[in-house]
Design an enzyme around this catalytic site. Structure first.
Site, PDB file in Angstrom:
ATOM      1  N   GLU A   1       9.468   1.819  11.084  1.00 51.99           N
ATOM      2  CA  GLU A   1      10.549   2.809  10.966  1.00 51.99           C
ATOM      3  C   GLU A   1       9.876   4.163  10.919  1.00 51.99           C
ATOM      4  OE1 GLU A   1      13.116   5.398  10.410  1.00 51.99           O
ATOM      5  OE2 GLU A   1      12.579   4.972   8.342  1.00 51.99           O
TER       6      GLU A   1
ATOM      7  N   CYS B   1      13.917  11.002   6.851  1.00 51.73           N
ATOM      8  CA  CYS B   1      13.854  10.658   8.278  1.00 51.73           C
ATOM      9  C   CYS B   1      15.228  10.804   8.928  1.00 51.73           C
ATOM     10  CB  CYS B   1      13.279   9.268   8.484  1.00 51.73           C
ATOM     11  SG  CYS B   1      14.011   8.028   7.436  1.00 51.73           S
TER      12      CYS B   1
ATOM     13  N   GLU C   1       9.702  16.263  15.121  1.00 51.44           N
ATOM     14  CA  GLU C   1      10.186  16.143  13.743  1.00 51.44           C
ATOM     15  C   GLU C   1       9.420  17.133  12.867  1.00 51.44           C
ATOM     16  OE1 GLU C   1       9.158  12.579  11.531  1.00 51.44           O
ATOM     17  OE2 GLU C   1      11.211  12.465  10.806  1.00 51.44           O
TER      18      GLU C   1
ATOM     19  N   LYS D   1       0.879  -1.167   0.000  1.00 51.16           N
ATOM     20  CA  LYS D   1       0.000   0.000   0.000  1.00 51.16           C
ATOM     21  C   LYS D   1       0.923   1.226   0.000  1.00 51.16           C
ATOM     22  CE  LYS D   1      -2.108   3.463   2.325  1.00 51.16           C
ATOM     23  NZ  LYS D   1      -1.900   4.348   1.239  1.00 51.16           N
TER      24      LYS D   1
HETATM   25  P1  NDP Z   1       1.857   8.654   7.555  1.00 53.44           P
HETATM   26  O1  NDP Z   1       2.377   7.854   8.676  1.00 53.44           O
HETATM   27  O2  NDP Z   1       0.536   9.289   7.686  1.00 53.44           O
HETATM   28  O3  NDP Z   1       1.823   7.753   6.206  1.00 53.44           O
HETATM   29  C1  NDP Z   1       2.704   6.667   5.949  1.00 53.44           C
HETATM   30  C2  NDP Z   1       1.903   5.537   5.294  1.00 53.44           C
HETATM   31  O4  NDP Z   1       0.904   5.066   6.218  1.00 53.44           O
HETATM   32  C3  NDP Z   1       1.140   5.988   4.051  1.00 53.44           C
HETATM   33  O5  NDP Z   1       1.092   4.947   3.120  1.00 53.44           O
HETATM   34  C4  NDP Z   1      -0.248   6.262   4.605  1.00 53.44           C
HETATM   35  O6  NDP Z   1      -1.270   6.226   3.640  1.00 53.44           O
HETATM   36  C5  NDP Z   1      -0.380   5.130   5.611  1.00 53.44           C
HETATM   37  N1  NDP Z   1      -1.419   5.357   6.609  1.00 53.44           N
HETATM   38  C6  NDP Z   1      -2.002   6.522   6.984  1.00 53.44           C
HETATM   39  N2  NDP Z   1      -2.940   6.303   7.938  1.00 53.44           N
HETATM   40  C7  NDP Z   1      -2.948   4.979   8.165  1.00 53.44           C
HETATM   41  C8  NDP Z   1      -3.701   4.130   9.035  1.00 53.44           C
HETATM   42  N3  NDP Z   1      -4.637   4.604   9.855  1.00 53.44           N
HETATM   43  N4  NDP Z   1      -3.437   2.817   9.023  1.00 53.44           N
HETATM   44  C9  NDP Z   1      -2.490   2.296   8.214  1.00 53.44           C
HETATM   45  N5  NDP Z   1      -1.778   3.041   7.343  1.00 53.44           N
HETATM   46  C10 NDP Z   1      -1.984   4.370   7.314  1.00 53.44           C
HETATM   47  O7  NDP Z   1       2.905   9.724   7.208  1.00 53.44           O
HETATM   48  P2  NDP Z   1       2.682  10.951   6.237  1.00 53.44           P
HETATM   49  O8  NDP Z   1       3.122  10.475   4.911  1.00 53.44           O
HETATM   50  O9  NDP Z   1       1.326  11.538   6.295  1.00 53.44           O
HETATM   51  O10 NDP Z   1       3.634  11.995   6.897  1.00 53.44           O
HETATM   52  C11 NDP Z   1       3.329  12.539   8.160  1.00 53.44           C
HETATM   53  C12 NDP Z   1       4.572  12.688   8.967  1.00 53.44           C
HETATM   54  O11 NDP Z   1       5.210  11.419   9.125  1.00 53.44           O
HETATM   55  C13 NDP Z   1       5.603  13.555   8.312  1.00 53.44           C
HETATM   56  O12 NDP Z   1       5.359  14.898   8.533  1.00 53.44           O
HETATM   57  C14 NDP Z   1       6.859  13.061   8.983  1.00 53.44           C
HETATM   58  O13 NDP Z   1       6.997  13.669  10.236  1.00 53.44           O
HETATM   59  C15 NDP Z   1       6.616  11.588   9.162  1.00 53.44           C
HETATM   60  N6  NDP Z   1       7.210  10.798   8.119  1.00 53.44           N
HETATM   61  C16 NDP Z   1       8.336  10.072   8.417  1.00 53.44           C
HETATM   62  C17 NDP Z   1       8.935   9.319   7.449  1.00 53.44           C
HETATM   63  C18 NDP Z   1      10.145   8.533   7.708  1.00 53.44           C
HETATM   64  O14 NDP Z   1      10.747   8.034   6.751  1.00 53.44           O
HETATM   65  N7  NDP Z   1      10.537   8.352   8.936  1.00 53.44           N
HETATM   66  C19 NDP Z   1       8.409   9.271   6.096  1.00 53.44           C
HETATM   67  C20 NDP Z   1       7.205  10.043   5.897  1.00 53.44           C
HETATM   68  C21 NDP Z   1       6.654  10.759   6.889  1.00 53.44           C
HETATM   69  P3  NDP Z   1      -1.800   7.578   2.930  1.00 53.44           P
HETATM   70  O15 NDP Z   1      -0.636   8.128   2.187  1.00 53.44           O
HETATM   71  O16 NDP Z   1      -2.869   7.092   2.044  1.00 53.44           O
HETATM   72  O17 NDP Z   1      -2.278   8.480   4.031  1.00 53.44           O
END
Ligand code: NDP
Length: 487
Positions: A254, A288, A389, A179
């Site tokens: 992660e 990250c 973050e 996903k």
């Molecule tokens: P999210 O944790 O919201 O999204 C990561 C993945 O999880 C996406 O595929 C998302 O889908 C999915 N997801 C969202 N809600 C759910 C749920 N309830 N159950 C299962 N899966 C879900 O991160 P974001 O991309 O929105 O970013 C938000 C923050 O996360 C950033 O501002 C940053 O701080 C952090 N981040 C950290 C990363 C890292 O590599 N450590 C990478 C990206 C973000 P969908 O896209 O459809 O919402």
């Protein structure tokens, strides 16, 4: 939404075919120009996920019976397919999430290298021979795949992160349901096209687009998904971990970082400045492992600050596809607003804004989600911008007198993903290696650097304490089986 015909619609990939149960689509837009649609993506329903999981479960029976080298051969083919389309995939990534074309090409090339690394893993050892107390017995360990693995990925590395999860999952005999982040689903679809071109058996790799709350949550809850590997935010990561634990599935998380760089008084300051800028501001700070706290010994503070500001002022912000652009936009409007919100919080809590701090309003940038590279000083560990973050191009300068204080400040956060130090003193290097609470510690190198053949993951709140990549991946994607044989 009415579909503009000239723009492609991307469907789910299930059981070897492109399909979706719904005709509804969502537009994926270019963060450098919100009026440009990169592609339309399927709005999937729970039935799509159920079909993908059923297909993966069925396909796993034959896939696990293939030899490791045979599974590896498929990954070599995927690598070749991705390499042949490297520029096209990288351009899609730049248009969909904003990072510069050069960075996007680097990430795609890394995806190719990861695929080849895990293709080779198919030929390497998976167990040990252990002497039994029974001299007539033969005891050894083997590895069993988990079964169906759910892969949930973020938008910041839309090629590398899915591949560094999918490739080891497959080579060790699992089948996969991906996903991808909704923000970068078109890029993900192009990656999956490469798996399709490589001719993997139907059902071995599946992709279901759609919202986190429906498809992501569906993966967490699905009784036939045996393991979940997740990268993303802390909040969603907790949901994944709790949900998987509750039904006995294996999980790996992660999440974020609040990564420091320490600049000691004996550091090569020019090197430290280059690495701080590269580590903190490349990819618009959306890694990250990005540097966000810069902890500087007071005796070199002013010189370092002036050198840093001089270089930050030279940064060219613009469209990632333009060859002179150094920093692209934030990946989405909501990410831009998050970053601007943190900047306001920093000012309100008493940090001093040295440079940047606003949306970029220059001609040509008005339709994109651009923010200026931003530098604060007088930051202390009680401030929000020193703890949370930001995921944007914001550097917080923190002045300390001693190395002991530097390490104390560096560790004074809930996260522990990556950290670096600039020093020429071996004793300081050793103290840093021993005392720093981070999964990745780097000496005289930027915090944002990960090599695909080495284990990657965080301490503290940054991860579920398992490791990804390199030879560490086998620990998550398989279970050890201890075998005792007596004739
Ligand atoms: P999210 O944790 O919201 O999204 C990561 C993945 O999880 C996406 O595929 C998302 O889908 C999915 N997801 C969202 N809600 C759910 C749920 N309830 N159950 C299962 N899966 C879900 O991160 P974001 O991309 O929105 O970013 C938000 C923050 O996360 C950033 O501002 C940053 O701080 C952090 N981040 C950290 C990363 C890292 O590599 N450590 C990478 C990206 C973000 P969908 O896209 O459809 O919402």
């Amino acid at each position: 939404m009415s579909v503009q015909t000239e723009i492609q619609t991307y469907l789910n990939y299930i059981n070897g075919e492109w399909q979706s149960s719904s005709n509804e689509v969502e537009a994926s837009i270019n963060p450098a120009n919100k009026n440009e649609i990169v592609g339309y993506i399927s709005k999937s329903a729970k039935e799509d996920l159920d079909y993908a999981v059923t297909s993966a479960k069925h396909a796993q029976i034959a896939w696990r019976k293939l030899s490791g080298p045979a599974r590896g051969d498929y990954l070599y083919k995927v690598a070749n397919a991705l390499e042949a389309r490297l520029e096209e995939v990288a351009e899609t990534m730049t248009r969909e999430m904003g990072k510069t074309f050069q960075e996007a090409k680097g990430e795609t090339a890394r995806g190719v290298a990861i695929l080849r690394y895990y293709a080779g893993e198919g030929m390497r050892k998976v167990g040990d021979v252990i002497p039994s107390t029974d001299s007539e017995a033969f005891m050894f360990t083997s590895r069993a795949p988990l079964g169906v693995v759910g892969v949930i990925t973020p938008w910041n590395f839309p090629v590398a992160i899915p591949i560094w999860k999918i490739a080891p999952a497959l080579v060790y005999g699992n089948t996969v349901v991906l996903k991808p982040a909704s923000e970068t689903a078109v890029t993900a679809a192009k990656v999956i096209e490469c798996f399709h071109e490589a001719g993997l058996p139907a059902g071995v790799i599946n992709m279901v687009m759609g919202s986190g709350s429906i498809i992501g949550q569906g993966i967490i809850d699905h009784p036939d998904i045996n393991g979940i590997t997740f990268t993303g935010s802390d909040g969603v990561g907790k949901r994944v971990g709790l949900g998987a634990f509750a039904r006995g599935a294996k999980y790996q998380l992660e999440m974020g970082g609040k990564n420091p760089v320490i600049v000691a008084e004996d550091a090569d300051l020019d090197l430290a400045v280059e690495a701080t800028i590269s580590g903190g501001l490349r990819s618009t700070g959306q890694k990250c492992t990005a540097t966000s706290r810069v902890i500087i010994q007071s005796s070199v503070y002013d010189v370092f600050k002036e050198k840093l500001l001089a270089k930050v002022k030279e940064i060219k912000v613009g469209q990632g596809l333009h060859s002179d652009t150094w920093m692209g936009p934030c990946a989405s409007e909501s990410q831009l607003n998050t970053v601007l919100g943190y900047i306001e919080k920093g000012k309100a809590e008493g940090a001093v804004l040295l440079y940047g701090g606003s949306k970029c309003e220059a001609i040509g940038l008005e339709n994109g989600f651009y923010v200026q590279p931003t530098v604060f000083e007088n930051v202390n560990s009680n401030m929000t911008i020193a703890q949370e973050e930001i995921f944007g191009p914001v550097l917080a300068l923190m002045k300390v007198d001693t190395m002991e204080e530097a390490l104390e400040v560096a560790n004074d956060v809930e996260f522990g993903l990556s950290a670096s130090i600039f020093t020429t003193n071996i004793q300081k290097m050793l103290s840093f290696i021993n005392e720093m609470e981070a999964g990745l510690v780097r000496i005289n190198a930027e915090s944002a650097g990960v090599e695909l053949q080495a284990p990657f993951g965080g301490m503290k709140k940054s991860s579920s304490l398992s490791r990804e990549q390199g030879s560490a991946a086998i620990e998550f994607f398989t279970n050890i089986k201890t075998v005792f044989v007596k004739g």
